[in-house]
Design an enzyme around this catalytic site. Sequence first.
Site, short mmCIF file in Angstrom:
data_model
loop_
_atom_site.label_atom_id
_atom_site.label_comp_id
_atom_site.label_asym_id
_atom_site.label_seq_id
_atom_site.Cartn_x
_atom_site.Cartn_y
_atom_site.Cartn_z
N ASP A 168 -48.53 71.13 -2.63
CA ASP A 168 -47.49 70.69 -4.13
C ASP A 168 -47.59 70.82 -4.52
O ASP A 168 -48.30 70.69 -5.42
CB ASP A 168 -46.68 69.36 -3.22
CG ASP A 168 -45.45 69.17 -3.01
OD1 ASP A 168 -45.49 70.29 -4.84
OD2 ASP A 168 -45.00 69.18 -3.03
N HIS A 169 -47.17 72.07 -5.44
CA HIS A 169 -47.74 72.52 -6.42
C HIS A 169 -46.87 71.70 -8.01
O HIS A 169 -46.83 71.46 -9.00
CB HIS A 169 -47.09 74.30 -6.69
CG HIS A 169 -48.12 74.36 -8.08
ND1 HIS A 169 -49.06 73.64 -9.23
CD2 HIS A 169 -48.30 75.72 -8.52
CE1 HIS A 169 -49.52 74.19 -9.98
NE2 HIS A 169 -49.53 76.15 -9.38
N ARG A 170 -45.64 70.75 -7.01
CA ARG A 170 -44.80 70.07 -8.34
C ARG A 170 -46.13 68.73 -8.13
O ARG A 170 -46.08 68.47 -9.29
CB ARG A 170 -43.71 69.59 -7.12
CG ARG A 170 -42.70 70.56 -7.62
CD ARG A 170 -41.48 70.29 -6.39
NE ARG A 170 -42.33 69.81 -4.91
CZ ARG A 170 -41.20 68.64 -4.15
NH1 ARG A 170 -39.99 68.48 -4.50
NH2 ARG A 170 -41.91 68.84 -3.61
N PRO A 223 -42.84 74.29 -3.34
CA PRO A 223 -43.33 75.33 -4.02
C PRO A 223 -44.75 74.57 -3.31
O PRO A 223 -45.61 74.04 -3.96
CB PRO A 223 -43.11 74.72 -5.12
CG PRO A 223 -43.20 73.55 -5.46
CD PRO A 223 -42.10 73.11 -4.02
N ILE A 231 -49.85 68.41 -7.90
CA ILE A 231 -51.30 69.17 -7.82
C ILE A 231 -51.35 70.54 -8.60
O ILE A 231 -49.87 70.99 -7.74
CB ILE A 231 -51.55 68.70 -6.33
CG1 ILE A 231 -51.64 67.64 -5.43
CG2 ILE A 231 -53.04 69.41 -6.28
CD1 ILE A 231 -51.93 68.14 -4.39
#
Length: 240
Positions: free
Chosen positions: A209-211, A33, A213
């Site tokens: 990577d929104h998982r 993501p 950061i």
Amino acid sequence: MDFEAFGPIERRPLSRIQKIAGPRLHASWVNIPHVTQFDEADITEMEATRAKLKDQATARGIKLTPLAFVMRACAQALQAFPHFGASLDAAAGELVFKKYVHLGFAADTPGGLVVPVVRDADRKDVFELARELATLSEKARLGKLVAAEMQGGCFTVSSLGGIGGTAFTPIINAPEVAILGVSRASQRPVYQDGAFVPRLMLPLSLSYDHRVIDGADAVRFTSFLGKALADVQGLLRAQP
Ligand code: CAO
């Protein structure tokens, strides 16, 4: 698709690099993501200093480009924000923190995009970084990089600044969790102490990577980069 039904066509095979890089880019795009944070850094002093150091660098056989300074700032930022250089082990439910700072940089070659890695970038000054960037990108262009020279990166910088552009959304070089895109610096009016003054502003595009950061940390990271790039003496300070 029958393109010939609409007019003459020609088929050309993908290059070896495109065949390898394509599926990797696709996997990264669909599996991670991505969010891209845009920011800008005032590099007026950095560029003035770089111009002053150019002769000194040339005498040592080095072409001191802005990318070397950006890499130096990234090495500092990764020390301050280690999770930007980490990797996600989703199966174990763990983040893997690395005790080294190896920085990749995207290099445009006749065969396609490759990402050579500068090892221990945190222990190198801008001159050493510039020398390695030149050596590795020359090797890349000649198709002479060995696999080990493209492995082990913690974070990647993709600079299109020598070509142009104002911003873009770089694709994360998995298993890394963030990548910095750099576009072309330009003179912009910046409001300072009650007046507009011309400043050389460098556009930054950080995909993450929104998982791993979150948005707040992404802005903290680009703000840190902005401050680091504005503090040219800090960039030039000798390494531990
Ligand atoms: N803003 C303004 N000017 C810039 C700049 C920036 N952000 N970055 C570089 N420049 C200038 C340099 O100062 C240099 O000018 P002079 O010759 O007058 O000093 C000129 O642009 C060319 O720089 P360069 O390309 O020789 O050096 P570099 O360190 O910027 O880049 C490399 C090296 C290997 C990154 C580059 O050659 C390259 O391959 N770039 C493309 C990377 C790419 O394709 N990324 C996309 C990946 S996603 O598909």
